[in-house]
Design an enzyme around this catalytic site. Structure first.
Site, PDB file in Angstrom:
ATOM      1  N   ASP A 175     -10.651   3.175  10.452  1.00 14.97           N
ATOM      2  CA  ASP A 175     -11.251   3.080   9.112  1.00 14.97           C
ATOM      3  C   ASP A 175     -11.852   1.696   8.878  1.00 14.97           C
ATOM      4  O   ASP A 175     -11.581   1.053   7.870  1.00 14.97           O
ATOM      5  CB  ASP A 175     -10.207   3.396   8.041  1.00 14.97           C
ATOM      6  N   LYS A 222       0.851  -1.191   0.000  1.00 15.61           N
ATOM      7  CA  LYS A 222       0.000   0.000   0.000  1.00 15.61           C
ATOM      8  C   LYS A 222       0.884   1.237   0.000  1.00 15.61           C
ATOM      9  O   LYS A 222       1.749   1.395   0.866  1.00 15.61           O
ATOM     10  CB  LYS A 222      -0.904   0.017   1.233  1.00 15.61           C
TER      11      LYS A 222
END
Length: 289
Positions: A103, A5
């Protein structure tokens, strides 16, 4: 095989703070958490290297083109909910400092070939010392999942994750996105729509139409009760994740009155109404406190 990522727009992230938090998260080991294998810090670049999970994410299986009948049976969905809860409980209650994910959403729940849930993407995670909250001027998270008090004040603690988890349960049960502007005005916001349906005794109408088999009324009530408690507008009334696991695993989640002869099982709406903002009776709250 690994997943990488690349964190964007992170120039404000101090290098020392980034390293401290990532190294701490890198020590996390739990079967329901995607393992962070390493990271890279070079100039403005911040990259995270995760284990690769090979069956996509929950968002794809709930909202993607999977045909008329979803491969996610009720049992699979409940196992995903329980696995996610166990991963979050470990972050909140099994570590010091504890970790708030910030999140939680369906696209951050990865699935393996056996449909086991693995919570991923700790790019927004925050380390918190016990019994402390963190105030941030920049609210992170995804629209539709963010707890109201976090969105309005920036006050962050593990109860923020609990709210997001409650929204996730609703999404898994209904197959609907948290916010969907293609729906009728009263159905745009998933949380408010589901509260209304429950208050109007239409709970069985909220189930994802793509489910191959509908759940039993008792199983549906159990899941909805947990979801509604997790999205309580008052963060202090939300259960901790360890408590959530207990509720999900209880066979007698519904009142013991259900088992008494000559009495009908109470409806969800007997304990929950939109009028009181989702508060349960004293008996319910005492049982789960």
């Amino acid at each position: 095989m690994v997943a990488v990522k690349n964190l964007l727009n992170n120039r404000g992230q101090a290098e020392k703070e980034f390293k401290v938090e990532v190294e701490a998260i890198g020590r996390v080991r739990h079967k329901n958490l995607v393992r962070l294998l390493g990271y890279c810090v070079e100039g403005a670049y911040r990259m995270l290297v995760y284990e690769y999970v090979d069956n996509g994410n929950l968002d794809q299986w709930l909202h993607g083109d999977v045909g008329e009948v979803s491969p996610l049976t009720w049992e699979v969905r409940m196992n995903i909910i329980l696995g996610t809860a166990k991963g979050l409980a470990y972050l909140h209650e099994g570590l010091e400092p504890k970790v708030v994910h910030r999140d939680i959403k369906s696209s951050n729940i990865l699935l393996d070939q056996q449909w086991n849930a693995k919570v991923s993407d700790f790019g927004l995670a925050k380390l918190l010392c016990s019994e402390r909250s963190y105030v941030t001027t920049r609210v992170m998270g995804t629209f539709g999942y963010v707890a109201p008090e976090y969105a309005s004040t920036g006050m962050l603690n593990e109860r923020s994750d609990v709210y997001s988890f409650g929204v996730l349960i609703m999404e898994i049960i209904t197959g609907r996105s948290p916010v969907d502007y293609t729906r009728a005005p009263g159905e745009v916001n998933l949380v408010e729509w589901l509260k209304t349906m429950v208050a109007e005794r239409k709970a069985e109408e909220v189930v994802d139409p793509k489910l191959p088999e509908k759940p039993s009324p008792k199983a549906l009530k159990r899941a909805l009760l947990v979801a509604l408690r997790c999205v309580d507008p008052d963060g202090h009334k939300r259960p901790k994740m360890g408590h959530v696991i207990h509720m999900l695993e209880m066979d007698d989640l519904l009142c013991r009155d259900d088992k008494k002869p000559g009495r009908d099982a109470p409806q969800i709406s007997d304990r929950y109404s939109s009028r009181d903002g989702g508060n349960f009776s004293k008996r319910e709250n005492q049982r789960y406190r």
